[in-house]
Design a protein around this motif. Structure first.
Motif, PDB file in Angstrom:
ATOM      1  N   ARG A 177     -17.196  30.307   5.991  1.00 47.01           N
ATOM      2  CA  ARG A 177     -18.192  29.373   6.524  1.00 47.01           C
ATOM      3  C   ARG A 177     -18.485  29.780   7.959  1.00 47.01           C
ATOM      4  NH1 ARG A 177     -17.674  22.882   5.597  1.00 47.01           N
ATOM      5  NH2 ARG A 177     -19.796  22.334   6.177  1.00 47.01           N
ATOM      6  N   VAL A 178     -19.743  30.095   8.239  1.00 44.17           N
ATOM      7  CA  VAL A 178     -20.122  30.584   9.565  1.00 44.17           C
ATOM      8  C   VAL A 178     -20.868  29.535  10.378  1.00 44.17           C
ATOM      9  CG1 VAL A 178     -20.148  32.999   8.860  1.00 44.17           C
ATOM     10  CG2 VAL A 178     -22.241  31.646   8.687  1.00 44.17           C
ATOM     11  N   ASP A 179     -21.201  28.441   9.741  1.00 46.44           N
ATOM     12  CA  ASP A 179     -21.983  27.374  10.364  1.00 46.44           C
ATOM     13  C   ASP A 179     -21.741  26.144   9.492  1.00 46.44           C
ATOM     14  OD1 ASP A 179     -24.958  25.978  10.203  1.00 46.44           O
ATOM     15  OD2 ASP A 179     -24.610  26.847  12.185  1.00 46.44           O
ATOM     16  N   PRO A 180     -21.946  24.935   9.992  1.00 46.77           N
ATOM     17  CA  PRO A 180     -21.728  23.759   9.142  1.00 46.77           C
ATOM     18  C   PRO A 180     -22.530  23.775   7.833  1.00 46.77           C
ATOM     19  CG  PRO A 180     -21.936  23.072  11.416  1.00 46.77           C
ATOM     20  CD  PRO A 180     -22.267  24.547  11.376  1.00 46.77           C
ATOM     21  N   ARG A 181     -23.665  24.509   7.823  1.00 47.94           N
ATOM     22  CA  ARG A 181     -24.497  24.551   6.615  1.00 47.94           C
ATOM     23  C   ARG A 181     -24.624  25.942   6.004  1.00 47.94           C
ATOM     24  NH1 ARG A 181     -30.084  22.195   7.656  1.00 47.94           N
ATOM     25  NH2 ARG A 181     -29.990  23.746   9.287  1.00 47.94           N
ATOM     26  N   VAL A 182     -23.921  26.938   6.543  1.00 51.05           N
ATOM     27  CA  VAL A 182     -24.085  28.322   6.081  1.00 51.05           C
ATOM     28  C   VAL A 182     -22.746  28.922   5.651  1.00 51.05           C
ATOM     29  CG1 VAL A 182     -24.870  30.645   6.688  1.00 51.05           C
ATOM     30  CG2 VAL A 182     -26.089  28.644   7.578  1.00 51.05           C
ATOM     31  N   ILE A 183     -22.753  29.499   4.454  1.00 55.33           N
ATOM     32  CA  ILE A 183     -21.570  30.162   3.906  1.00 55.33           C
ATOM     33  C   ILE A 183     -21.961  31.590   3.538  1.00 55.33           C
ATOM     34  CG2 ILE A 183     -19.948  30.189   1.962  1.00 55.33           C
ATOM     35  CD1 ILE A 183     -20.228  27.090   1.938  1.00 55.33           C
ATOM     36  N   HIS A 184     -21.096  32.537   3.880  1.00 54.92           N
ATOM     37  CA  HIS A 184     -21.306  33.936   3.504  1.00 54.92           C
ATOM     38  C   HIS A 184     -20.338  34.296   2.382  1.00 54.92           C
ATOM     39  CE1 HIS A 184     -23.109  35.246   7.644  1.00 54.92           C
ATOM     40  NE2 HIS A 184     -23.837  34.321   7.025  1.00 54.92           N
ATOM     41  N   LEU A 185     -20.852  35.019   1.398  1.00 56.99           N
ATOM     42  CA  LEU A 185     -20.041  35.480   0.268  1.00 56.99           C
ATOM     43  C   LEU A 185     -20.075  36.996   0.200  1.00 56.99           C
ATOM     44  CD1 LEU A 185     -21.347  33.020  -2.491  1.00 56.99           C
ATOM     45  CD2 LEU A 185     -19.334  32.745  -1.030  1.00 56.99           C
ATOM     46  N   ARG A 186     -18.920  37.597  -0.018  1.00 57.31           N
ATOM     47  CA  ARG A 186     -18.842  39.038  -0.201  1.00 57.31           C
ATOM     48  C   ARG A 186     -18.888  39.343  -1.692  1.00 57.31           C
ATOM     49  NH1 ARG A 186     -13.597  41.028   2.298  1.00 57.31           N
ATOM     50  NH2 ARG A 186     -14.532  43.045   1.894  1.00 57.31           N
ATOM     51  N   GLU A 187     -19.358  40.521  -2.016  1.00 56.58           N
ATOM     52  CA  GLU A 187     -19.305  41.040  -3.392  1.00 56.58           C
ATOM     53  C   GLU A 187     -19.865  40.076  -4.431  1.00 56.58           C
ATOM     54  OE1 GLU A 187     -15.442  42.518  -4.376  1.00 56.58           O
ATOM     55  OE2 GLU A 187     -15.104  43.191  -2.333  1.00 56.58           O
ATOM     56  N   LEU A 188     -21.046  39.592  -4.213  1.00 57.55           N
ATOM     57  CA  LEU A 188     -21.709  38.719  -5.177  1.00 57.55           C
ATOM     58  C   LEU A 188     -22.711  39.555  -5.959  1.00 57.55           C
ATOM     59  CD1 LEU A 188     -21.880  35.700  -5.993  1.00 57.55           C
ATOM     60  CD2 LEU A 188     -23.810  35.517  -4.427  1.00 57.55           C
ATOM     61  N   ARG A 189     -22.523  39.645  -7.249  1.00 56.54           N
ATOM     62  CA  ARG A 189     -23.429  40.425  -8.091  1.00 56.54           C
ATOM     63  C   ARG A 189     -24.412  39.481  -8.782  1.00 56.54           C
ATOM     64  NH1 ARG A 189     -20.227  45.481 -10.451  1.00 56.54           N
ATOM     65  NH2 ARG A 189     -18.802  45.731  -8.707  1.00 56.54           N
ATOM     66  N   ARG A 190     -25.523  39.294  -8.114  1.00 58.20           N
ATOM     67  CA  ARG A 190     -26.547  38.388  -8.646  1.00 58.20           C
ATOM     68  C   ARG A 190     -27.381  39.104  -9.703  1.00 58.20           C
ATOM     69  NH1 ARG A 190     -28.810  34.837  -3.601  1.00 58.20           N
ATOM     70  NH2 ARG A 190     -27.264  35.501  -2.105  1.00 58.20           N
ATOM     71  N   THR A 191     -27.700  38.380 -10.743  1.00 59.80           N
ATOM     72  CA  THR A 191     -28.708  38.819 -11.696  1.00 59.80           C
ATOM     73  C   THR A 191     -29.919  37.941 -11.427  1.00 59.80           C
ATOM     74  OG1 THR A 191     -27.042  39.423 -13.329  1.00 59.80           O
ATOM     75  CG2 THR A 191     -29.288  39.101 -14.126  1.00 59.80           C
TER      76      THR A 191
END
Length: 152
Positions: A92-106
């Motif tokens: 969590r980098v901000d109260p409303r922002v989350i960063h995810l690593r290695e997400l394989r979106r389709t």
């Protein structure tokens, strides 16, 4: 099978204005929705949900159109079962922002759609509220605890 199902829903929702919610089975029977919140994704408002398959235990994220004629049409999905136990996967980098690593979106729709990422390649989830970001973090933590209990 999930990818086929989501592709069908995305294509169906673009076909002459047939909203997904008018399709009788727009959710899979064996999946349980564990979380639902709103994110802003490439300037679009999306509903982000966490689903768990009751039969296999597989966990996935799905972003769908939140409002309008294409409401509930899948935009993207990503299986995250293998990530939820990793503490380094999510921050969590901000109260409303989350960063995810290695997400394989389709990605299922919007030819001009570009999922937001950081310069380091992390995927950005920008929630519309602090409570949705907190709920997302808590749901992932509960899933990690549940997976650890199953391994014991």
């Amino acid at each position: 099978m999930v990818l086929f199902f989501c592709t069908f829903l995305a294509l169906r929702s673009q076909d002459c204005g047939h909203p997904v919610e008018h399709i009788r089975d727009y959710e899979l029977d064996e999946e349980e929705e564990l979380f639902g919140g709103q994110i802003v994704d490439d300037s679009y408002l999306h509903a982000l949900r966490i689903y768990r398959d009751n039969a296999s235990g597989a966990v996935r994220l799905q972003a769908s159109v939140h409002r309008g004629e294409m409401k509930r049409a899948p935009v993207w999905t990503a299986f995250i079962t293998h990530n939820i136990n990793s503490r380094a996967w999510m921050r969590r980098v901000d109260p409303r922002v989350i960063h995810l690593r290695e997400l394989r979106r389709t990605v299922f729709t919007f030819a001009d759609y570009t999922p937001p990422r950081t310069s380091r390649g992390e995927h950005i989830l920008k929630f519309t509220s602090r409570s949705d970001a907190q709920g997302f973090m808590e749901t992932i933590a509960e899933l990690a605890d549940f997976n650890e209990l199953k391994l014991i």
